[in-house]
Design an enzyme around this catalytic site. Structure first.
Site, PDB file in Angstrom:
ATOM      1  N   ASP A  41       0.754  -1.180   0.083  1.00 37.59           N
ATOM      2  CA  ASP A  41       0.037   0.066   0.032  1.00 37.59           C
ATOM      3  C   ASP A  41       1.009   1.135   0.105  1.00 37.59           C
ATOM      4  O   ASP A  41       0.642   2.185   0.877  1.00 37.59           O
ATOM      5  CB  ASP A  41      -1.039  -0.250   1.375  1.00 37.59           C
ATOM      6  CG  ASP A  41      -1.697  -1.338   1.334  1.00 37.59           C
ATOM      7  OD1 ASP A  41      -2.252  -1.957   0.537  1.00 37.59           O
ATOM      8  OD2 ASP A  41      -1.790  -1.750   2.461  1.00 37.59           O
ATOM      9  N   GLU A 252     -11.606  -0.165  -2.963  1.00 38.57           N
ATOM     10  CA  GLU A 252     -10.590   0.411  -1.724  1.00 38.57           C
ATOM     11  C   GLU A 252      -9.630   1.191  -2.563  1.00 38.57           C
ATOM     12  O   GLU A 252      -9.196   1.059  -3.510  1.00 38.57           O
ATOM     13  CB  GLU A 252     -10.177  -0.727  -0.827  1.00 38.57           C
ATOM     14  CG  GLU A 252      -9.320  -1.873  -1.800  1.00 38.57           C
ATOM     15  CD  GLU A 252      -8.895  -3.095  -0.770  1.00 38.57           C
ATOM     16  OE1 GLU A 252      -9.334  -3.062   0.181  1.00 38.57           O
ATOM     17  OE2 GLU A 252      -8.106  -3.971  -1.325  1.00 38.57           O
TER      18      GLU A 252
HETATM   19  O1  FUB Z   1      -3.129  -3.651   3.453  1.00 43.54           O
HETATM   20  C1  FUB Z   1      -4.443  -3.737   3.973  1.00 43.54           C
HETATM   21  C2  FUB Z   1      -5.455  -3.453   2.896  1.00 43.54           C
HETATM   22  O2  FUB Z   1      -5.081  -4.425   1.861  1.00 43.54           O
HETATM   23  C3  FUB Z   1      -5.588  -2.075   2.360  1.00 43.54           C
HETATM   24  O3  FUB Z   1      -5.758  -1.377   3.463  1.00 43.54           O
HETATM   25  C4  FUB Z   1      -6.119  -2.395   1.291  1.00 43.54           C
HETATM   26  O4  FUB Z   1      -5.977  -1.152   0.456  1.00 43.54           O
HETATM   27  C5  FUB Z   1      -5.441  -3.665   0.557  1.00 43.54           C
HETATM   28  O5  FUB Z   1      -4.240  -3.327   0.004  1.00 43.54           O
END
Ligand code: FUB
Length: 349
Positions: A41, A252
């Site tokens: 991320d 997301e």
């Molecule tokens: O790293 C945890 C979660 O996985 C992140 O918040 C999301 O965007 C995904 O990459």
């Protein structure tokens, strides 16, 4: 044989074709930027002419994989700095630990950072003691921390993946949200509903998709200056994307960048594993869907950031090259190419 030619041959034996530390040039594949810990991320920023990367710090905690992402059980953040895009990425140590956040319980997920009025701000999603994701903020005088967290989460914040964009006029906006394990669907009516585990479920396939949220930040960068609004993405006919449109709807990993006078909202489509983008003439949208930035990487998740550095554009992202495991990721960077009209060329990683 000239000495530099000889050196180039020796280097190419060790490292493959001629390439820089990030493995970007020629036909070489980008390489993990950090190899001695797992990172994911990556939110990259340029502060004072240097690149700073604010990633998640993946660890093995033996939590079984589930749809809520329990296996992403991260406990701290390290911040990395690079003098140039070729690396190396310097580890600046622990910048924030979950045990130092008074209201937090577990799962430090994807963070982001911003700078204003001489202070650096680290924004982070973490589950509170009731297992509800909230977004917190911590401050430092240095871009690499250590960061001191505020005593409480940002009032009115929920869900995950904050991305803070500062416009040319100095106004800053937080984009956030993530469905499934990111809990965005649980806030659908404005009140938290823990029974909505993934999306809104059956019957909602033909309804407009859940959207990311955006809220302008107050000048102190610690609180929202307004109630979060929907980041609506329209299709080519001007209709909001539907829940069933899993190849295009927001899941997301929001990011915002400005190119010319247009705002580029980019994000992950989650279970279809694409990085996609949509464009608007306002930071609030509505945005019009434009296409795929990156096809699926290895691993379930895909998450990115986009920056301009020394006149070129770059995308930071992750895959699981080092571990082969979805929850143990490694960050990478590569150049982002555009067409003349500003649209982004699709990357096949
Ligand atoms: O790293 C945890 C979660 O996985 C992140 O918040 C999301 O965007 C995904 O990459």
């Amino acid at each position: 044989m000239r000495l530099n030619y000889l050196v180039a041959i020796i280097l190419s034996i060790f490292y493959g074709t001629s390439e820089n530390a990030a493995g970007q040039s020629g036909s070489a594949k980008p390489k993990p930027l950090i190899k001695d810990m797992y990172t994911a991320d990556p939110s990259a920023h340029v502060f004072n002419g240097k690149i700073y990367i604010y990633p998640s710090h993946d660890v093995e905690s033996n939590v079984p994989q589930d749809d809520e992402g329990g296996h992403f059980n991260m406990r701290d953040y390290h911040i990395f700095s690079m003098d140039n895009i070729n690396g190396p990425a310097k580890d600046n140590g622990v910048a924030l630990d979950v045990k130092d956040i008074p209201w937090a319980a577990r799962q430090l997920w994807a963070p982001d950072a911003a700078f204003k009025n001489g202070t650096y701000y680290l924004y982070f999603p973490v589950k509170d003691k009731k297992d509800v994701f909230r977004i917190g903020v911590a401050t430092s005088k240095s871009p690499t921390g250590p960061f001191k967290p505020e005593a409480n989460p940002i009032p009115g914040s929920y869900s995950i993946d904050p991305a803070v964009f500062t416009d040319k006029d100095g106004k800053a906006y937080m984009y956030f949200g993530g469905i499934w394990g990111g809990q965005l669907q649980r806030w659908h009516t404005g009140k938290y509903n823990a029974s909505l585990k993934t999306d809104l479920g059956k019957g909602h396939e033909n309804q407009p998709a859940l959207t990311a949220k955006v809220a302008r930040m107050k000048d102190n960068m610690l609180v929202f200056d307004e109630s979060p609004k929907n980041v609506v993405i329209l299709d080519e006919k001007g209709k909001p994307l539907l829940s069933k449109d899993a190849d295009r709807r927001f899941f997301e990993g929001a990011w915002m960048h400005r190119f010319g006078d247009k705002y580029y909202f980019s994000y992950s489509t989650g279970d279809t594993h694409l990085l996609a983008y949509a464009v608007s003439s306002s930071p609030y949208g509505p945005f019009t869907y434009k296409g795929v930035i990156m096809k699926p990487v290895s691993g379930w998740t895909t998450h990115h950031s986009i920056i301009e550095f020394k006149g070129k554009w770059y995308i930071f992202y992750h895959d699981v090259e080092l571990s082969g495991k979805t929850h143990l990721r490694n960050i990478k960077v590569r150049e982002l190419a555009r067409e003349k009209d500003g649209s982004i060329k699709t990357i096949t990683p």
